[in-house]
Write a protein that holds these residues in place. Structure first.
Motif, PDB file in Angstrom:
ATOM      1  N   PHE A   3       0.824  -1.202   0.000  1.00 15.37           N
ATOM      2  CA  PHE A   3       0.000   0.000   0.000  1.00 15.37           C
ATOM      3  C   PHE A   3       0.864   1.261   0.000  1.00 15.37           C
ATOM      4  N   PRO A   4       0.460   2.279  -0.741  1.00 14.85           N
ATOM      5  CA  PRO A   4       1.158   3.559  -0.672  1.00 14.85           C
ATOM      6  C   PRO A   4       0.778   4.297   0.610  1.00 14.85           C
ATOM      7  N   THR A   5       1.627   5.208   1.021  1.00 14.56           N
ATOM      8  CA  THR A   5       1.255   6.107   2.107  1.00 14.56           C
ATOM      9  C   THR A   5       0.279   7.126   1.536  1.00 14.56           C
ATOM     10  N   ASN A  70     -11.705  -9.599  -0.098  1.00 14.00           N
ATOM     11  CA  ASN A  70     -12.076 -10.003   1.258  1.00 14.00           C
ATOM     12  C   ASN A  70     -11.020  -9.461   2.203  1.00 14.00           C
ATOM     13  N   TRP A  71     -11.461  -8.991   3.360  1.00 14.86           N
ATOM     14  CA  TRP A  71     -10.504  -8.373   4.270  1.00 14.86           C
ATOM     15  C   TRP A  71     -10.802  -8.736   5.715  1.00 14.86           C
ATOM     16  N   ARG A  72      -9.755  -8.555   6.521  1.00 12.70           N
ATOM     17  CA  ARG A  72      -9.889  -8.695   7.970  1.00 12.70           C
ATOM     18  C   ARG A  72      -9.280  -7.438   8.577  1.00 12.70           C
ATOM     19  N   VAL A  73     -10.121  -6.641   9.206  1.00 11.35           N
ATOM     20  CA  VAL A  73      -9.749  -5.311   9.696  1.00 11.35           C
ATOM     21  C   VAL A  73     -10.262  -5.147  11.117  1.00 11.35           C
ATOM     22  N   ILE A 103      -0.830  -5.668   7.549  1.00 16.81           N
ATOM     23  CA  ILE A 103      -0.216  -5.296   6.275  1.00 16.81           C
ATOM     24  C   ILE A 103      -0.324  -3.793   6.025  1.00 16.81           C
ATOM     25  N   ALA A 104      -1.195  -3.128   6.742  1.00 17.89           N
ATOM     26  CA  ALA A 104      -1.310  -1.673   6.662  1.00 17.89           C
ATOM     27  C   ALA A 104      -2.100  -1.184   7.869  1.00 17.89           C
ATOM     28  N   ALA A 105      -2.016   0.114   8.122  1.00 17.84           N
ATOM     29  CA  ALA A 105      -2.731   0.698   9.258  1.00 17.84           C
ATOM     30  C   ALA A 105      -2.990   2.164   8.955  1.00 17.84           C
ATOM     31  N   HIS A 204      -5.363  -6.465   8.743  1.00 16.42           N
ATOM     32  CA  HIS A 204      -4.625  -7.691   9.039  1.00 16.42           C
ATOM     33  C   HIS A 204      -4.466  -8.595   7.818  1.00 16.42           C
ATOM     34  N   HIS A 205      -5.456  -8.579   6.938  1.00 13.52           N
ATOM     35  CA  HIS A 205      -5.410  -9.508   5.808  1.00 13.52           C
ATOM     36  C   HIS A 205      -6.330  -8.998   4.699  1.00 13.52           C
ATOM     37  N   ILE A 206      -5.896  -9.160   3.467  1.00 12.69           N
ATOM     38  CA  ILE A 206      -6.739  -8.837   2.309  1.00 12.69           C
ATOM     39  C   ILE A 206      -6.513  -9.891   1.235  1.00 12.69           C
TER      40      ILE A 206
END
Length: 221
Positions: A3-5, A70-73, A103-105, A204-206
């Motif tokens: 992911f980009p900032t 699909n994601w886990r956030v 993987i990103a926040a 957490h996951h995509i």
């Protein structure tokens, strides 16, 4: 890096309503290591809001009308409090760190009377170092029972290993998202009349066909 900032102003269409909702909730200190207090997870207390937030967030990276994702956030609202009454004290600075097991926040700033320098700083290591001593930080965040001069020396020593690369100012209803490979910290926790109010989220996951930075890097240039 996937992911980009990214920085998006005016993220919510109704930010005052979101802020009022955040202020209506209960906050507590759980077993995690973070400054201040957080609400319960929003997928537990308001599934409809959580789902709309996720679709809004991921529409910035994927075309959700044509791509299956699909994601886990997890996401919560957070209140943080100043450590020193001196607005320029290094004690009010966060500690440069990486978010583990994600993987990103990101973060959304929700103070209407915002203090610009209480935003988020992205940094990088100036030298190779595998481990850091976060014991003073962890004790301060959990109990606040730490001598301020001792704490100041510890955080100053920690900061010597990092070089700031981006500073995002705290602006009401600004969303900042960054890849988990990016070192970062709270620029400052200082707030005079109220806590620093934010919404924090962790991806957490995509499952997706491709990711923004990977698509960009697939070109030969």
């Amino acid at each position: 890096m996937k992911f980009p900032t990214l920085c998006v102003d005016d993220f919510y269409k109704n930010p005052k309503q979101i802020r009022d909702y955040a202020l209506s909730l209960n906050y507590n200190k759980d077993n995690g290591v973070f400054p201040g207090e957080r609400t319960k997870y929003l997928h537990e207390i308001n599934p409809a809001f959580f789902e709309n937030f996720c679709y809004k967030l991921f529409s910035l990276f994927f075309n959700l009308s044509t791509e299956n994702c699909n994601w886990r956030v997890d996401t919560r609202f957070q209140k943080t409090y100043q450590i020193s009454d001196d607005p320029i004290s290094v004690c009010n600075s966060g500690w440069d760190h990486l978010d583990g097991n994600v993987i990103a926040a990101g973060i959304i700033y929700l103070n209407e009377k915002h203090i610009p320098d209480s935003g988020t700083t992205i940094s990088k290591l100036k030298t190779t170092k595998d481990t850091f001593d976060f014991s003073k930080r962890d004790k301060m965040y959990k109990t606040r029972d730490v001598d301020l001069e001792d704490y100041k020396k510890s955080i100053e020593s920690h900061k010597k290993y990092f070089e700031d690369t981006i500073e995002f100012k705290n602006v009401f209803n600004r969303m900042v998202c960054y890849d988990s490979s990016q070192w970062h910290r709270e620029t400052s926790l200082f707030y005079e009349d109220e806590p620093r109010l934010t919404q924090v989220f962790f991806i957490h996951h995509i499952e997706a066909n491709s990711f923004p930075v990977e698509r960009c890097m697939s070109y030969s240039l």
